[in-house]
Design a protein around this motif. Structure first.
Motif, PDB file in Angstrom:
ATOM      1  N   ILE A 137     -12.075  -5.567   6.558  1.00 20.00           N
ATOM      2  CA  ILE A 137     -10.884  -5.795   5.733  1.00 20.00           C
ATOM      3  C   ILE A 137     -11.281  -6.296   4.344  1.00 20.00           C
ATOM      4  O   ILE A 137     -10.645  -5.963   3.342  1.00 20.00           O
ATOM      5  N   GLY A 138     -12.384  -7.054   4.268  1.00 21.31           N
ATOM      6  CA  GLY A 138     -12.878  -7.505   2.971  1.00 21.31           C
ATOM      7  C   GLY A 138     -13.406  -6.359   2.127  1.00 21.31           C
ATOM      8  O   GLY A 138     -13.155  -6.285   0.926  1.00 21.31           O
ATOM      9  N   HIS A 139     -14.126  -5.452   2.769  1.00 15.90           N
ATOM     10  CA  HIS A 139     -14.679  -4.274   2.079  1.00 15.90           C
ATOM     11  C   HIS A 139     -13.542  -3.407   1.539  1.00 15.90           C
ATOM     12  O   HIS A 139     -13.555  -3.000   0.370  1.00 15.90           O
ATOM     13  N   PHE A 140     -12.558  -3.118   2.396  1.00 21.30           N
ATOM     14  CA  PHE A 140     -11.453  -2.264   1.972  1.00 21.30           C
ATOM     15  C   PHE A 140     -10.645  -2.927   0.852  1.00 21.30           C
ATOM     16  O   PHE A 140     -10.219  -2.259  -0.097  1.00 21.30           O
ATOM     17  N   SER A 141     -10.449  -4.234   0.943  1.00 23.53           N
ATOM     18  CA  SER A 141      -9.722  -4.959  -0.101  1.00 23.53           C
ATOM     19  C   SER A 141     -10.467  -4.890  -1.430  1.00 23.53           C
ATOM     20  O   SER A 141      -9.843  -4.782  -2.502  1.00 23.53           O
ATOM     21  N   SER A 142     -11.793  -4.930  -1.378  1.00 27.71           N
ATOM     22  CA  SER A 142     -12.600  -4.811  -2.602  1.00 27.71           C
ATOM     23  C   SER A 142     -12.398  -3.445  -3.249  1.00 27.71           C
ATOM     24  O   SER A 142     -12.293  -3.337  -4.481  1.00 27.71           O
ATOM     25  N   ILE A 143     -12.338  -2.403  -2.421  1.00 32.11           N
ATOM     26  CA  ILE A 143     -12.125  -1.047  -2.944  1.00 32.11           C
ATOM     27  C   ILE A 143     -10.746  -0.926  -3.587  1.00 32.11           C
ATOM     28  O   ILE A 143     -10.596  -0.393  -4.690  1.00 32.11           O
ATOM     29  N   VAL A 144      -9.714  -1.454  -2.900  1.00 27.38           N
ATOM     30  CA  VAL A 144      -8.346  -1.391  -3.428  1.00 27.38           C
ATOM     31  C   VAL A 144      -8.238  -2.196  -4.722  1.00 27.38           C
ATOM     32  O   VAL A 144      -7.605  -1.760  -5.689  1.00 27.38           O
ATOM     33  N   LEU A 145      -8.870  -3.360  -4.748  1.00 26.66           N
ATOM     34  CA  LEU A 145      -8.851  -4.195  -5.954  1.00 26.66           C
ATOM     35  C   LEU A 145      -9.469  -3.445  -7.132  1.00 26.66           C
ATOM     36  O   LEU A 145      -8.917  -3.448  -8.244  1.00 26.66           O
ATOM     37  N   PHE A 146     -10.589  -2.796  -6.902  1.00 27.14           N
ATOM     38  CA  PHE A 146     -11.238  -2.008  -7.951  1.00 27.14           C
ATOM     39  C   PHE A 146     -10.307  -0.897  -8.437  1.00 27.14           C
ATOM     40  O   PHE A 146     -10.166  -0.665  -9.643  1.00 27.14           O
ATOM     41  N   GLN A 147      -9.640  -0.208  -7.494  1.00 30.10           N
ATOM     42  CA  GLN A 147      -8.720   0.872  -7.870  1.00 30.10           C
ATOM     43  C   GLN A 147      -7.548   0.343  -8.696  1.00 30.10           C
ATOM     44  O   GLN A 147      -7.167   0.943  -9.696  1.00 30.10           O
ATOM     45  N   CYS A 148      -6.982  -0.775  -8.268  1.00 36.10           N
ATOM     46  CA  CYS A 148      -5.816  -1.339  -8.958  1.00 36.10           C
ATOM     47  C   CYS A 148      -6.172  -1.827 -10.363  1.00 36.10           C
ATOM     48  O   CYS A 148      -5.328  -1.836 -11.264  1.00 36.10           O
ATOM     49  N   LEU A 149      -7.423  -2.218 -10.559  1.00 41.16           N
ATOM     50  CA  LEU A 149      -7.848  -2.721 -11.870  1.00 41.16           C
ATOM     51  C   LEU A 149      -8.279  -1.598 -12.811  1.00 41.16           C
ATOM     52  O   LEU A 149      -8.118  -1.716 -14.036  1.00 41.16           O
ATOM     53  N   HIS A 150      -8.808  -0.503 -12.259  1.00 45.55           N
ATOM     54  CA  HIS A 150      -9.470   0.488 -13.115  1.00 45.55           C
ATOM     55  C   HIS A 150      -8.900   1.906 -13.046  1.00 45.55           C
ATOM     56  O   HIS A 150      -9.274   2.742 -13.876  1.00 45.55           O
ATOM     57  N   ASP A 151      -8.033   2.199 -12.074  1.00 46.36           N
ATOM     58  CA  ASP A 151      -7.431   3.529 -12.007  1.00 46.36           C
ATOM     59  C   ASP A 151      -6.009   3.444 -12.567  1.00 46.36           C
ATOM     60  O   ASP A 151      -5.138   2.811 -11.954  1.00 46.36           O
ATOM     61  N   PRO A 152      -5.735   4.059 -13.718  1.00 50.65           N
ATOM     62  CA  PRO A 152      -4.425   3.931 -14.374  1.00 50.65           C
ATOM     63  C   PRO A 152      -3.248   4.303 -13.472  1.00 50.65           C
ATOM     64  O   PRO A 152      -2.218   3.622 -13.475  1.00 50.65           O
ATOM     65  N   LYS A 153      -3.379   5.382 -12.687  1.00 53.36           N
ATOM     66  CA  LYS A 153      -2.272   5.827 -11.831  1.00 53.36           C
ATOM     67  C   LYS A 153      -1.993   4.819 -10.721  1.00 53.36           C
ATOM     68  O   LYS A 153      -0.840   4.477 -10.441  1.00 53.36           O
ATOM     69  N   ILE A 154      -3.061   4.350 -10.086  1.00 52.69           N
ATOM     70  CA  ILE A 154      -2.893   3.378  -8.999  1.00 52.69           C
ATOM     71  C   ILE A 154      -2.405   2.045  -9.562  1.00 52.69           C
ATOM     72  O   ILE A 154      -1.570   1.362  -8.956  1.00 52.69           O
ATOM     73  N   LYS A 155      -2.905   1.683 -10.736  1.00 48.88           N
ATOM     74  CA  LYS A 155      -2.477   0.446 -11.387  1.00 48.88           C
ATOM     75  C   LYS A 155      -0.974   0.473 -11.657  1.00 48.88           C
ATOM     76  O   LYS A 155      -0.262  -0.509 -11.427  1.00 48.88           O
ATOM     77  N   LYS A 156      -0.482   1.616 -12.110  1.00 43.95           N
ATOM     78  CA  LYS A 156       0.944   1.763 -12.415  1.00 43.95           C
ATOM     79  C   LYS A 156       1.787   1.667 -11.141  1.00 43.95           C
ATOM     80  O   LYS A 156       2.801   0.962 -11.104  1.00 43.95           O
ATOM     81  N   SER A 157       1.374   2.379 -10.074  1.00 39.73           N
ATOM     82  CA  SER A 157       2.129   2.329  -8.818  1.00 39.73           C
ATOM     83  C   SER A 157       2.086   0.941  -8.206  1.00 39.73           C
ATOM     84  O   SER A 157       3.064   0.473  -7.621  1.00 39.73           O
TER      85      SER A 157
END
Length: 266
Positions: A137-157
């Motif tokens: 769960i820590g690994h997956f949360s790290s991936i999601v955190l990275f996406q939310c910070l650096h992927d414009p589309k995911i950040k917007k959603s």
């Protein structure tokens, strides 16, 4: 006599049974078959350990099927992070428990652990389900955190989802549950269809080289209907994801690697 509650998820048959139930809820006899890899497993120790897990409220039995208790699993996360002076509010708790009700992320990371479980010598029970769960769960949360910070589309959603009212969130979860049930049936049929197209010799070779081959396929069939449990990850605040990320024993190395990768080149 029940062992210390915490130890049930750390070592022994109870830890292995809990891990398998996290991946896919099952009856006691089917958990025994999955664990021992034979059609007629020895059940006395299996049921003794399942009873301990049920008595300690880590598992709950519904229609003779053992399910992980998401609220109890959340308490393990909470206790682990309290030692780091990190706490969750009611909204965070609700989202995390929703994630734990599906545990889709476990299916993504579990293949290697299933292989270790199948290959360990008879009598060895070294699978630490709680540590494995924390890392997943820590690994997956790290991936999601990275996406939310650096992927414009995911950040917007992510920003849109975080603005939803509690009633809107509940309504969305209900709609997702309905979709999940329909998608699960179609997904299982799709997997069965693809497996049926594979040459028998290929399936036989996979079974011989990968003892957990059919276990992995069955877990995929179950997990494919739990996609909605990923949504709450993308509704979490950055601070929540950072707390969960810290459960992963390699989170600091991942964070450092990301920073180096994103550092402008001279």
């Amino acid at each position: 006599m029940v062992r210390k509650k915490h130890d049930l998820l750390r070592t022994g048959l109870s830890s292995e049974l809990f891990f398998l139930a996290m991946l896919k809820p099952d009856t006691g006899s089917d958990l025994g078959r999955r664990l021992q890899g034979r059609k007629t497993p020895s059940m006395s120790k299996i049921y003794r350990n399942l009873n301990d897990l049920e008595f300690s409220k880590y598992l709950k039995k519904i229609d003779n099927v053992y399910h992980v208790n998401p609220k109890k699993l959340f308490l393990e996360i909470e206790n682990q992070l309290k030692s780091k002076n990190q706490y969750f509010d009611d909204v965070e708790k609700k989202l995390i428990i929703k994630v734990l009700s599906g545990n889709f992320f476990l299916g993504i990371f579990s293949i290697r652990t299933i292989e270790e479980l199948k290959r360990q010598p008879k009598g060895d029970h070294k699978i630490d389900a709680l540590t494995i769960f924390f890392n997943y769960i820590g690994h997956f949360s790290s991936i999601v955190l990275f996406q939310c910070l650096h992927d414009p589309k995911i950040k917007k959603s992510n920003q849109i989802l975080k603005k939803m009212s509690p009633n809107e969130v509940d309504e969305m979860f209900n709609e997702l549950d309905t979709f999940e049930q329909e998608f699960s049936v179609k997904g299982k049929k799709l997997i069965d269809s693809e497996i049926s197209k594979m040459p028998k010799q290929f399936i036989l070779s996979m079974e011989q080289s990968t003892p957990a081959f059919f276990e992995i396929i069955d877990n995929m069939k179950y997990s494919i209907g739990k996609l909605s449990s990923m949504v709450p990850f993308y509704m979490m605040k950055e601070s929540t994801l950072k707390k969960l990320s810290s459960l992963w024993d390699q989170s600091k190395g991942f964070e450092l690697g990301v920073k180096m990768a994103l550092k402008p080149q001279r």
